[in-house]
Each structure stands twice: as C-alpha cells, then as structure tokens.
Design an enzyme around this catalytic site. Structure first.
Site, PDB file in Angstrom:
ATOM      1  N   ASP A 173      -6.604 -10.709   0.665  1.00 59.68           N
ATOM      2  CA  ASP A 173      -6.512  -9.281   0.370  1.00 59.68           C
ATOM      3  C   ASP A 173      -5.965  -8.494   1.565  1.00 59.68           C
ATOM      4  O   ASP A 173      -5.481  -9.071   2.539  1.00 59.68           O
ATOM      5  CB  ASP A 173      -7.860  -8.750  -0.115  1.00 59.68           C
ATOM      6  CG  ASP A 173      -8.925  -8.700   0.976  1.00 59.68           C
ATOM      7  OD1 ASP A 173      -8.605  -8.929   2.170  1.00 59.68           O
ATOM      8  OD2 ASP A 173     -10.089  -8.419   0.646  1.00 59.68           O
ATOM      9  N   SER A 174      -6.074  -7.180   1.496  1.00 59.96           N
ATOM     10  CA  SER A 174      -5.556  -6.297   2.539  1.00 59.96           C
ATOM     11  C   SER A 174      -6.160  -6.583   3.907  1.00 59.96           C
ATOM     12  O   SER A 174      -5.530  -6.342   4.931  1.00 59.96           O
ATOM     13  CB  SER A 174      -5.834  -4.835   2.172  1.00 59.96           C
ATOM     14  OG  SER A 174      -5.311  -4.546   0.909  1.00 59.96           O
TER      15      SER A 174
ATOM     16  N   HIS B 188       0.859  -1.180   0.000  1.00 59.54           N
ATOM     17  CA  HIS B 188       0.000   0.000   0.000  1.00 59.54           C
ATOM     18  C   HIS B 188       0.897   1.232   0.000  1.00 59.54           C
ATOM     19  O   HIS B 188       1.708   1.401   0.915  1.00 59.54           O
ATOM     20  CB  HIS B 188      -0.909  -0.010   1.221  1.00 59.54           C
ATOM     21  CG  HIS B 188      -1.804  -1.209   1.247  1.00 59.54           C
ATOM     22  ND1 HIS B 188      -1.355  -2.450   1.646  1.00 59.54           N
ATOM     23  CD2 HIS B 188      -3.104  -1.357   0.892  1.00 59.54           C
ATOM     24  CE1 HIS B 188      -2.343  -3.322   1.544  1.00 59.54           C
ATOM     25  NE2 HIS B 188      -3.420  -2.688   1.087  1.00 59.54           N
TER      26      HIS B 188
END
Length: 187
Positions: A102-103, A59
C-alpha cells in the site's frame, strides 16, 4: 475551490457507481437475490481463472500535501488470483483476492466480487471496455488489519485475455483520493 472540486469528483464517482448498479441486477428479482445468484454462479461455474498484477497507485496531487505524496509508495507490487465468467449479455463477473504493497509500503489484502458492463466498440471483438463496481473487503496496517467493507467503481480496457482494470478510492484531504490500477490476465 479545491474543496468544491473534491466534492464534485467524489459525487461524480458515486453517481456513476449507483447509476450502473441497476444494470448489474435483473429486473425480475430483488437486487440482493440477483447479486447472490451472480456471485454463486461465478463461484460454482467459472469460465476463466485470472492472474492479477498490481500496476500503479497514484495519490491525487490536488488532495494531498506534497510532503505526504513524496513519502508514499505509488508502485504497488503484489499479485492476486480470481475466477470469472462472461454472462449472456457479454458482461464480466469476477471473484478475486489480491495482496499488494500500500501507500505506506505495507501489505494490503483485498478480496471481493466485481461486475462490469462490457462494450466491444470495434469490429475486432477482442477489444473491450467496461464500467462497473466491486464490492468486498480490505484490511490495512494503519487500521490494525481490521476488515473494512469496500464499494468502489471499476473501469477497464482490454484486448483478448489481457485487461487493464482500475478504480478510484474517494476520500478527504490527505486521505483516500487514490487511483489504483492492475493488469488482469485471463486463462
């Protein structure tokens, strides 16, 4: 200043995507017919089968609050399968499906078609680099697994059947702006 950098980055990625789109499609036909033909040929006449192994999500720190990035998963584990071919110009075409954490450490499936203009800049033909795009669909837990279309840039560097492939998901502050990369092994 951060906003200007963010928009410059997003616009740069969009420019690269759209600058490469015409190279993926033949001048004789419309872009949709060429895309349809490339997908069909890759589906019906694959040269290789591919194993996808997610490697990293990152990110962009300039686009997130620290408390968010501290909580996010940046080590996606999962796997995928695909089939691919090289066209007469040496460019890569692939169909794939992959699932990864995922995140938020929830499962995210993605599938679609990818194309890369491929260069072999060294005397050793096994070394290759590529730039292109992927078009497909994904679904996320925080979006109630509603399928969402994606059109993203692709880049890669590889040697022989092993390729490190990557994309960047543009976004807004605290959303998107994620670098995602995986290994692709061709059989």
């Amino acid at each position: 200043m951060i906003v200007a950098k963010k928009y410059f980055l997003v616009l740069s990625f969009l420019f690269v995507q759209f600058a490469l789109l015409p190279q993926a499609f033949s001048a004789d036909k419309g872009w949709f017919d060429t895309l349809k033909d490339n997908v069909s040929e890759t589906w019906q006449q694959p040269e290789h089968y591919d194993l996808y192994v997610p490697a990293i999500t990152w990110h962009a720190r300039f686009a997130y609050d620290k408390e968010k990035t501290d909580r996010y998963n940046e080590r996606p584990w999962g796997a995928g399968f695909g089939q691919s071919r090289w066209d007469d110009k040496g460019n890569w075409h692939g169909l794939y499906i992959m699932a990864f954490k995922d995140s938020f450490n929830k499962w995210e499936p993605i599938g679609g078609y990818g194309w890369e203009k491929t260069w072999r800049p060294l005397a050793d033909e096994n070394f290759h680099m590529g730039l292109g795009f992927t078009a497909g669909a994904t679904a996320r837990d925080n979006w109630k697994y509603i399928p969402v279309p994606v059109l993203l840039p692709l880049a890669s560097i590889g040697y022989g059947p092993a390729t490190f492939q990557m994309t960047y998901i543009p976004g807004t502050y605290n959303n998107g702006n994620v670098y995602f990369a995986w290994m692709r092994f061709q059989f």
